[in-house]
Enzyme design. Sequence first.
Site, mmCIF file in Angstrom:
data_model
loop_
_atom_site.group_PDB
_atom_site.id
_atom_site.type_symbol
_atom_site.label_atom_id
_atom_site.label_comp_id
_atom_site.label_asym_id
_atom_site.label_seq_id
_atom_site.Cartn_x
_atom_site.Cartn_y
_atom_site.Cartn_z
ATOM 1 N N ASP A 372 6.637 2.692 -9.527
ATOM 2 C CA ASP A 372 6.854 3.901 -9.054
ATOM 3 C C ASP A 372 7.781 4.932 -8.470
ATOM 4 O O ASP A 372 7.887 5.876 -9.136
ATOM 5 C CB ASP A 372 4.939 4.568 -8.970
ATOM 6 N N GLY A 374 10.811 4.035 -8.581
ATOM 7 C CA GLY A 374 11.986 4.270 -8.921
ATOM 8 C C GLY A 374 11.436 5.738 -10.218
ATOM 9 O O GLY A 374 12.893 6.373 -9.646
ATOM 10 N N GLY A 376 9.895 8.341 -8.416
ATOM 11 C CA GLY A 376 9.880 9.384 -7.103
ATOM 12 C C GLY A 376 7.707 9.438 -7.142
ATOM 13 O O GLY A 376 6.980 10.450 -7.610
ATOM 14 N N TYR A 457 -1.009 6.785 -15.234
ATOM 15 C CA TYR A 457 -1.376 6.826 -14.437
ATOM 16 C C TYR A 457 -2.039 8.158 -13.399
ATOM 17 O O TYR A 457 -0.058 8.473 -13.168
ATOM 18 C CB TYR A 457 -1.265 6.081 -13.954
ATOM 19 N N ASP A 515 2.354 -0.518 10.455
ATOM 20 C CA ASP A 515 3.168 -0.465 11.657
ATOM 21 C C ASP A 515 2.420 0.013 12.882
ATOM 22 O O ASP A 515 2.265 1.574 13.428
ATOM 23 C CB ASP A 515 4.237 0.444 12.517
ATOM 24 N N LEU A 516 1.205 -1.063 13.342
ATOM 25 C CA LEU A 516 0.546 -1.008 14.474
ATOM 26 C C LEU A 516 0.954 -1.231 15.876
ATOM 27 O O LEU A 516 1.753 -2.234 15.619
ATOM 28 C CB LEU A 516 -0.482 -1.575 14.647
ATOM 29 N N ASP A 517 1.099 -0.435 16.739
ATOM 30 C CA ASP A 517 0.764 -0.413 18.543
ATOM 31 C C ASP A 517 -0.446 -0.712 18.619
ATOM 32 O O ASP A 517 -1.182 0.931 19.539
ATOM 33 C CB ASP A 517 1.631 0.369 18.695
ATOM 34 N N GLU A 558 7.225 -15.597 11.482
ATOM 35 C CA GLU A 558 7.144 -14.543 10.176
ATOM 36 C C GLU A 558 6.487 -15.081 8.567
ATOM 37 O O GLU A 558 6.052 -15.154 8.202
ATOM 38 C CB GLU A 558 7.822 -13.660 10.129
ATOM 39 N N ASP A 660 6.885 -5.931 18.639
ATOM 40 C CA ASP A 660 6.318 -4.959 17.846
ATOM 41 C C ASP A 660 5.976 -6.065 16.898
ATOM 42 O O ASP A 660 7.395 -6.146 16.122
ATOM 43 C CB ASP A 660 7.911 -3.994 18.453
ATOM 44 N N HIS A 671 -6.361 -4.902 -14.651
ATOM 45 C CA HIS A 671 -7.151 -3.915 -15.411
ATOM 46 C C HIS A 671 -7.351 -4.522 -17.005
ATOM 47 O O HIS A 671 -5.675 -4.917 -17.411
ATOM 48 C CB HIS A 671 -6.103 -2.682 -15.336
#
Length: 749
Positions: A372, A374, A376, A457, A515-517, A558, A660, A671
Amino acid sequence: MNSLLKWCVGLLVLLSLLLNLALIVVYSRTKSQCAARSRHALRGKHDAKSRVFADLSRDEYAQVQEYMLLQKDLCISTRQSTRPDENFLFLIELRVPRKAEVLTYLDAQGPAPRREATVVVYYGTEGYVKEYEVGPLPNPSYHRDVTRERYGVDLPLSARSVTIGEYILLFQFIEDRVFSPLSTLLWESFGVDHEHQLKPFEQMPRGLRADDRHTWMSFCRELSGLYIQPVGFEVLVNHRSTNASRWRVERVFYNGQYFDSVDALQDAYSAGTVKKIVKTPWEDYGSLKPRTRPLQLGPQLVNPEGARYSVSHNHILYMDWSFAFGLSAATGMRVFDVRFRDERILYELSVQEAMSVYGSMTPGLGMTKFLDSGFGIGRFAHELVRGVDCPYDATYVDTYRYIDAAGPVRTPNSICIFELYLGQPLRRHFADFFHNSYGGMANSALVFRTITAIENYDYMWDFVFYQTGAVEAKVHATGYISASFLVQGSLRHGHQVAPNVLGNIHTHFIHLKADLDVAGVKNMFQTKDMEYKNISLPWAPQHYAMTPHLVEKTLTTEKEAALRHGAKTPRYLHVSSNQTNRWGHARSYRLQVYSFAGEHLPESQPEERAMSWARYKVAVTKHKDSERSSSSVYSQNNMWNAPVDFSSFLQDNDNIHNQDLVAWVTAGFLHIPHAEDIPNTVTVGNGGGVLLRPHNYFDEDPSIDSPTACTWSPARRAAVRVTVWPACPGTPTPFSTHCFSCSVLLSLS
């Protein structure tokens, strides 16, 4: 007599009007007094520094557009009808500054980061796409090509979205090259005339390999929810050339049969060698018009003493929470600098992508894979309807965007903010052992919402902020299913839901960035679970029992922290700090994912690289400014050479211990459409998300300090004071229990 009767009736009408006017005045005064009195005292202050995250203003969009047009060497057009063989300014959007610069500004009294925009230009004359950094804002004076810096490759023109200018040419092509030659077939098969028309519904990706721009167009009756009105007629249009005169129809699908051209279908139809579709009356079974008369007004959300939150520019305060917000035209909703009790919990929480993969016997949906961004995602955040999409008394925010337009576009009321009473206690206990007492707290939370309607949708995106310090990011899907014409073998891909209509099986995956700090930017990724161990009982050593034990593990790379769908995953996933709470445990936030997603596209498929993020339920990476997003606006039409491949984020296998960290979360649902998806898919049961919950982050539940809690006990019974509230709309009345009698100020907002 008649004259006297007329005078009496006239007098009664006049008195009635005066009485109604008086009641309106009294009600208005009462309502304003009720709304104005005893507003909740805000616990924080709005921070002007939050504007570092603010979306571009209308003036800033206009300044960037004007600056780009002044660069005569670029030869850029901004007309919406710009042809594919011309250069077109497609997108202008805020370029969020680098995290280190922002934190220095927010936390260390550093300079404000330079405000810049990202600009996307489609160079139809040259055959490529460019991204520029334009700044500073306001009053831009420079631009810089950052395409290779951001993506490592040049972007081919075939990766571009289909613009309004290209759609104009496509629709004219369909009219001239498909509808006109087949007018007899269209009438005899589908009843097409000046009052009954067919509309195209395009499928993606556009082709089978890199640089393709071949689109299957499925035709549907122009009725309510045309997506569930397929007629069994589709064409494959090759529009790869920027010269529309070179476009051609390469294949035709009619009632389960394939033809090499429109002429081939016409010849077979005229010769009677094709199995013809029998025309039937048009049935508007997709209509959402109410079928019954409303009986009474339903429940409403009220704020008896006014809102307990505040919105200023792009900054929100609510109880112990504060955060900045925005709406990206490409990816949708996002919040920044999310703080609880003035301590940052999240630097960023944002939507990244929404993806669906379909199965079908028909050619369009048979290869369809929607990404989606693509289109916007935020581009299609339309105006919200009061009392349905959001509570009537919610706060509504207008947004501006510049994407595939001649100038900045304002969308009124496209974001709503409201406090929601969830109709249940957040916590409570009634003690009836030894003595009677009660303690409880109504569960209310702040909801930050937008709804995007992309093609068929509608996605309802919610970020929810609870008084426990928890944050929830979730989505619910509604709107129309994408359906196909029922042909032989179709039932392997779904269920019949309407006359000759198959509801096609498909997946829904959403991707979120957290992005948890947690107590700073130096964090770890830990897991917790349980196992049974057979232990000797200390008070009876000869007896053994299986008892649950805590199992803890720290993941340090990672690749270790990339948790795939289908693999056994620990139940507790934590981003943790080196700091400890009062009890000596690492302060952390837990990622609690709830998802009913289907199987991910096999990695052997060439399109999978564009959606490789969906391999993982959760993946934790080291923060890098070069890895800002897991997808791209260019991936939809260039899946085979996607400029952003999320799996590459993991290839360097960075150390994530005391770093970080960014958590990437995938949720969704499988579905399998059914009869109850007609006319519309409902939000109930169709969604997924993630809950970010404090885990030993505090010394106790922070909601204990909420002003909406209440307690009763016999010892305090004499001290209970009955409060009589003014008669305001939505105001609760005093109540009594078998044990106590009091008026309790509950949170009903």
